[in-house]
Motif scaffolding. Sequence first.
Motif, PDB file in Angstrom:
ATOM      1  N   GLY A   1      38.147  15.129  53.107  1.00  0.00           N
ATOM      2  CA  GLY A   1      37.621  13.791  53.409  1.00  0.00           C
ATOM      3  C   GLY A   1      37.806  12.826  52.268  1.00  0.00           C
ATOM      4  O   GLY A   1      38.014  11.656  52.475  1.00  0.00           O
ATOM      5  N   ALA A   2      37.748  13.318  51.045  1.00  0.00           N
ATOM      6  CA  ALA A   2      37.997  12.444  49.888  1.00  0.00           C
ATOM      7  C   ALA A   2      38.888  13.169  48.902  1.00  0.00           C
ATOM      8  O   ALA A   2      38.725  14.363  48.666  1.00  0.00           O
ATOM      9  N   SER A   3      39.835  12.456  48.356  1.00  0.00           N
ATOM     10  CA  SER A   3      40.746  13.125  47.434  1.00  0.00           C
ATOM     11  C   SER A   3      40.248  13.061  45.996  1.00  0.00           C
ATOM     12  O   SER A   3      40.361  14.005  45.248  1.00  0.00           O
ATOM     13  N   THR A   4      39.697  11.917  45.618  1.00  0.00           N
ATOM     14  CA  THR A   4      39.222  11.827  44.246  1.00  0.00           C
ATOM     15  C   THR A   4      37.889  11.102  44.182  1.00  0.00           C
ATOM     16  O   THR A   4      37.557  10.309  45.055  1.00  0.00           O
ATOM     17  N   GLY A   5      37.173  11.379  43.136  1.00  0.00           N
ATOM     18  CA  GLY A   5      35.940  10.655  42.871  1.00  0.00           C
ATOM     19  C   GLY A   5      35.979  10.228  41.427  1.00  0.00           C
ATOM     20  O   GLY A   5      36.465  10.965  40.587  1.00  0.00           O
ATOM     21  N   SER A   6      35.534   9.023  41.138  1.00  0.00           N
ATOM     22  CA  SER A   6      35.454   8.656  39.727  1.00  0.00           C
ATOM     23  C   SER A   6      34.115   8.006  39.442  1.00  0.00           C
ATOM     24  O   SER A   6      33.601   7.219  40.238  1.00  0.00           O
ATOM     25  N   PHE A   7      33.542   8.377  38.326  1.00  0.00           N
ATOM     26  CA  PHE A   7      32.221   7.908  37.944  1.00  0.00           C
ATOM     27  C   PHE A   7      32.254   7.509  36.488  1.00  0.00           C
ATOM     28  O   PHE A   7      32.937   8.132  35.703  1.00  0.00           O
TER      29      PHE A   7
ATOM     30  N   ALA B   1      38.408   9.316  59.493  1.00  0.00           N
ATOM     31  CA  ALA B   1      37.746   9.868  60.665  1.00  0.00           C
ATOM     32  C   ALA B   1      36.527  10.708  60.285  1.00  0.00           C
ATOM     33  O   ALA B   1      35.569  10.825  61.045  1.00  0.00           O
ATOM     34  N   ALA B   2      36.575  11.252  59.079  1.00  0.00           N
ATOM     35  CA  ALA B   2      35.476  12.111  58.641  1.00  0.00           C
ATOM     36  C   ALA B   2      34.163  11.324  58.561  1.00  0.00           C
ATOM     37  O   ALA B   2      33.090  11.877  58.772  1.00  0.00           O
TER      38      ALA B   2
ATOM     39  N   ARG C   1      29.458   2.777  37.656  1.00  0.00           N
ATOM     40  CA  ARG C   1      30.228   2.597  38.893  1.00  0.00           C
ATOM     41  C   ARG C   1      30.699   3.945  39.423  1.00  0.00           C
ATOM     42  O   ARG C   1      31.110   4.815  38.664  1.00  0.00           O
ATOM     43  N   ALA C   2      30.611   4.102  40.710  1.00  0.00           N
ATOM     44  CA  ALA C   2      31.078   5.336  41.332  1.00  0.00           C
ATOM     45  C   ALA C   2      32.026   4.976  42.463  1.00  0.00           C
ATOM     46  O   ALA C   2      31.832   3.976  43.150  1.00  0.00           O
ATOM     47  N   GLU C   3      33.060   5.772  42.614  1.00  0.00           N
ATOM     48  CA  GLU C   3      34.004   5.516  43.706  1.00  0.00           C
ATOM     49  C   GLU C   3      34.558   6.816  44.262  1.00  0.00           C
ATOM     50  O   GLU C   3      34.942   7.715  43.523  1.00  0.00           O
ATOM     51  N   TRP C   4      34.564   6.889  45.590  1.00  0.00           N
ATOM     52  CA  TRP C   4      35.187   8.015  46.278  1.00  0.00           C
ATOM     53  C   TRP C   4      36.382   7.475  47.052  1.00  0.00           C
ATOM     54  O   TRP C   4      36.232   6.504  47.805  1.00  0.00           O
ATOM     55  N   GLN C   5      37.537   8.061  46.820  1.00  0.00           N
ATOM     56  CA  GLN C   5      38.712   7.641  47.589  1.00  0.00           C
ATOM     57  C   GLN C   5      38.860   8.586  48.779  1.00  0.00           C
ATOM     58  O   GLN C   5      38.913   9.801  48.609  1.00  0.00           O
ATOM     59  N   LEU C   6      38.920   8.011  49.955  1.00  0.00           N
ATOM     60  CA  LEU C   6      38.956   8.846  51.156  1.00  0.00           C
ATOM     61  C   LEU C   6      40.378   9.065  51.620  1.00  0.00           C
ATOM     62  O   LEU C   6      41.207   8.173  51.532  1.00  0.00           O
TER      63      LEU C   6
END
Lengths: 197, 391
Positions: free
Chosen positions: B194-200, B220-221, B211-216
């Motif tokens: 559902g997400a490939s990377t997360g950065s915090f 659809a998930a 800042r937090a970010e999730w790249q999807l």
Amino acid sequence: MHPVIPGEAMDKNQKIEWLIERVKAGDKEAYAPIIRQFERQMYTYCYYILRNHEETEDAVQEIFIRAYTNLHQYSNQVSFSAWLYKVAYHHLINIKKKQGRIVKLIERCQEQHTVQDISPHQSAVEELLTYLTAEERHILLLKSVEEYHFEEIAEVMGIKPATLRKKYERIRKKLMAKAKEKGVLAHGTFAESHGIR
Amino acid sequence: MVHLPNRMESAEMEDIERMIRHSSMPRESMSTKIMNRIGEMEMSRTSNKASRQGKMWKRTIVAASAAAVLGGGIIGSGFVSPVMADALKQVPVFGTLFKGTSEESVKAALDQGIVSDPNMSVTQDGVTLKLSDLLYDGTRLSFVLDREGVDLEGTVAPLSEREKPEDEMPKGYIKSAGTTILIDGKEFKFSEGGASTGSFGDYPLRDNAFRAEWQLNDKAAWGNEFELTIRVEVTGVDEAFEFKVPVKIENDAVLLKPNATQSYDGFSYTVKQISLTPVTTQLVIDSTGMVPRSAEQTGDLIASMMYYDIVDEEGNLLTHDKFGYFNSEPKTEYHVDQLYSPVKGTPKQLTIKPFTLTVNKKDWSVVGQGKDSYGDKTYIKELEMTIPVIE
């Protein structure tokens, strides 16, 4: 000695500063070229303090990660290089302190640790360093690997430049005496060889 | 008395120093390894999570419900308070937007519920976290947390502090590994896709902001409507901070699946997907084969991996969200999932312009890399591809 072309040195520092700005702005990948810029010399510095490749590899990684996570504390009042080596210096001191607690046992193991691919330089350097105190080793290594002036070493180690000058003089005397005694060093013996990356 | 070194002795010291400097430590660059460790560190540490889970449930969770805290606009309602509209005029203030996002795009994003200012805050034990700049557009989820009541530089503990047992750490650091999101009450895990990377990490343009970010990679998930729960742990504070926000976006994103392939000189790539949202452009590409080399890319100078620029019909170049450099020769297979700044309006067509950088194999430096440049780009005209955008 490397020829120092002022323009070139400026460009390198500017490039580093620019990369740091990008990392601070959230572009994590910009940190990779910073690592590549310093890792070889950093490795040499750590290796001659720790004298064990495995530990050196861990330490180098740890130092760059530590610098990354503390990057927000870096301001360009000092050079990034000096700031990075300050992180390294304190990290190495801490490792040594921890080792000290586990008594001399490990140290003895390290001395017997067989190091593969020893270059003739490496073993000669290692021998010379055994005559120096821990503090003296840091001074000599910092002066060597990054060709630092006393002012920069002062920044890294938190010792006054004038004091460093005196300490360096003591190192020189010690090494000259030992080198003559052992015959390890005669001027001109060491042909320049460039490290392989 | 200070003994003055004679010329011979200082030359010998220089020899020793040079010997140290040049004692070769023949090994590969560690940068990839270090960068991976940094990546792992910043991502939710799933391995540690299992052990922390038990502890988590024992804690009382003090939650701020949206209804209780929200004064004005709720996201998805299409209502924008005048204050917020003013704030958004200064686009860079909105910390989760990419550089190059126009005011027009922001308005569209507001209308569609994609960006919002939840203006929620939770205070525990003297530490206040305020949730703002929430963004969800199906390609990514990001937000900013402003911290108050803590006098610490940085919102995330430096590594030196993280080695300490938790009770010895200063109070008030946001734990990256303790930042989790729940979609409709179900904890989101990287391992489940559902997400490939997360950065915090620290949000660089504002003090005391995280800042937090999730790249999807699979919209659809999550879908267009869900209840988002953000759960944050802070050092020295027993209870987790929790924000519950209803997310509802209009599904106005343009989703293209051209599946179009272009080949040249042994290199081939297929555009699998392009998503256009008011705040993001996402490009998904699979490639095979060795990158072609130009005449200048010989000897130590080699061609980097293939990068892709996106240009609209007016020649506007989209900004890369992240730009990665690699200290290795390019591989022969890539799956690229890259985010860019949004397109202006709805373009009729987009052109993909593949390019390489010229890299020196000796030290992996990039030719032409400077303050305003990723490096000198070598476009491969034969690989260009124009994709019609049909609404």
